[in-house]
Design a protein around this motif. Structure first.
Motif, short mmCIF file in Angstrom:
data_model
loop_
_atom_site.label_atom_id
_atom_site.label_comp_id
_atom_site.label_asym_id
_atom_site.label_seq_id
_atom_site.Cartn_x
_atom_site.Cartn_y
_atom_site.Cartn_z
N ALA A 71 4.23 5.09 8.73
CA ALA A 71 5.41 4.63 7.67
C ALA A 71 4.99 3.93 6.46
CB ALA A 71 6.64 3.98 8.38
N LEU A 72 5.84 3.93 5.44
CA LEU A 72 5.38 3.24 4.33
C LEU A 72 5.37 1.67 4.54
CD1 LEU A 72 4.85 3.66 1.29
CD2 LEU A 72 7.26 3.58 0.69
N GLY A 73 6.25 1.18 5.14
CA GLY A 73 6.29 -0.20 5.51
C GLY A 73 7.46 -0.73 5.42
N PRO A 79 11.21 0.66 -1.43
CA PRO A 79 12.33 1.88 -1.51
C PRO A 79 11.77 2.85 -0.31
CG PRO A 79 11.20 1.71 -3.59
CD PRO A 79 10.40 0.71 -2.55
N TRP A 80 12.80 3.26 0.63
CA TRP A 80 12.42 4.04 1.74
C TRP A 80 12.84 5.32 1.94
CZ3 TRP A 80 16.67 4.75 4.96
CH2 TRP A 80 17.88 3.81 4.71
N CYS A 81 13.53 5.91 0.95
CA CYS A 81 14.40 7.12 0.87
C CYS A 81 13.26 8.22 0.96
CB CYS A 81 15.08 7.41 -0.44
SG CYS A 81 14.26 7.09 -1.85
N GLY A 82 12.15 8.54 0.55
CA GLY A 82 11.06 9.49 0.59
C GLY A 82 10.79 9.22 2.17
N ASP A 83 10.48 8.11 2.49
CA ASP A 83 9.99 7.79 3.73
C ASP A 83 10.97 8.43 4.85
OD1 ASP A 83 8.54 7.22 6.23
OD2 ASP A 83 8.37 5.04 5.48
N PHE A 84 12.16 8.22 4.63
CA PHE A 84 13.34 8.82 5.57
C PHE A 84 13.22 10.41 5.62
CE2 PHE A 84 17.68 10.06 6.11
CZ PHE A 84 18.11 9.42 7.23
N TYR A 103 6.10 9.85 -0.17
CA TYR A 103 6.90 8.82 -0.09
C TYR A 103 7.57 8.67 -1.45
CZ TYR A 103 4.55 7.65 4.34
OH TYR A 103 3.86 7.74 5.40
N TRP A 104 7.42 9.38 -2.28
CA TRP A 104 7.65 9.28 -3.86
C TRP A 104 8.97 10.26 -3.73
CZ3 TRP A 104 6.12 11.87 -8.64
CH2 TRP A 104 6.79 11.26 -9.68
N ALA A 105 10.28 9.80 -3.73
CA ALA A 105 11.38 10.57 -3.54
C ALA A 105 11.53 11.68 -4.66
CB ALA A 105 12.50 9.72 -3.80
N LEU A 106 10.68 11.71 -5.93
CA LEU A 106 10.88 12.61 -6.78
C LEU A 106 9.95 13.73 -6.54
CD1 LEU A 106 11.18 10.44 -10.33
CD2 LEU A 106 12.75 11.71 -8.88
N ASN A 107 9.11 13.55 -5.53
CA ASN A 107 8.18 14.78 -5.04
C ASN A 107 8.98 15.90 -4.30
OD1 ASN A 107 5.79 14.55 -6.44
ND2 ASN A 107 4.70 13.23 -4.90
#
Length: 127
Positions: A71-73, A79-84, A103-107
């Motif tokens: 997990a990112l942390g 910000p946890w949206c990408g992790d989700f 973990y970067w949502a824009l990816n």
């Protein structure tokens, strides 16, 4: 979004996040919610986890985000949206090839295969 928010206000819907679509808005529109079995597995899992809050449900959310082995942390601090999204896909579709820097949502628009704009599917993003 403006039209949706106006519709929700006109219908006097009691919503936590006006301008978003959920069960109350779908019901007011006369549209049945998608049945979980008809959804892609990762969307069905995401729907089951909807409503988790980074502060109020910190332990449950952290445990879920770690359920894929990493997990990112702390979601209350990052910000946890990408992790989700990554966790939902990794847990429900473990053989699916993953994108770099998940973990970067824009990816996330780089994930998966492109679908026709004429017939989008649940979970697809327009590129």
């Amino acid at each position: 979004m403006a039209a949706l928010t106006k519709f929700q206000a006109d219908q006097k819907l009691d919503l936590q996040y006006p301008g978003t679509i959920g069960p109350k808005t779908l019901a007011a529109l006369g549209i049945a919610e998608p049945v979980a079995e008809s959804l892609t597995p990762w969307i069905a899992l995401a729907q089951r986890k909807m409503g988790l809050h980074e502060v109020r449900d910190n332990k449950a959310l952290k445990d879920f985000l770690k359920s894929d082995g990493h997990a990112l942390g702390d979601p209350a601090k990052l910000p946890w949206c990408g992790d989700f999204v990554e966790t939902c896909i990794a847990v429900s579709l473990p053989r699916e090839p993953m994108i770099d820097n998940r973990y970067w949502a824009l990816n996330w628009p780089k994930f998966g295969v492109e679908v026709s704009k004429a017939s989008p599917v649940m979970g697809a993003a327009e590129r």
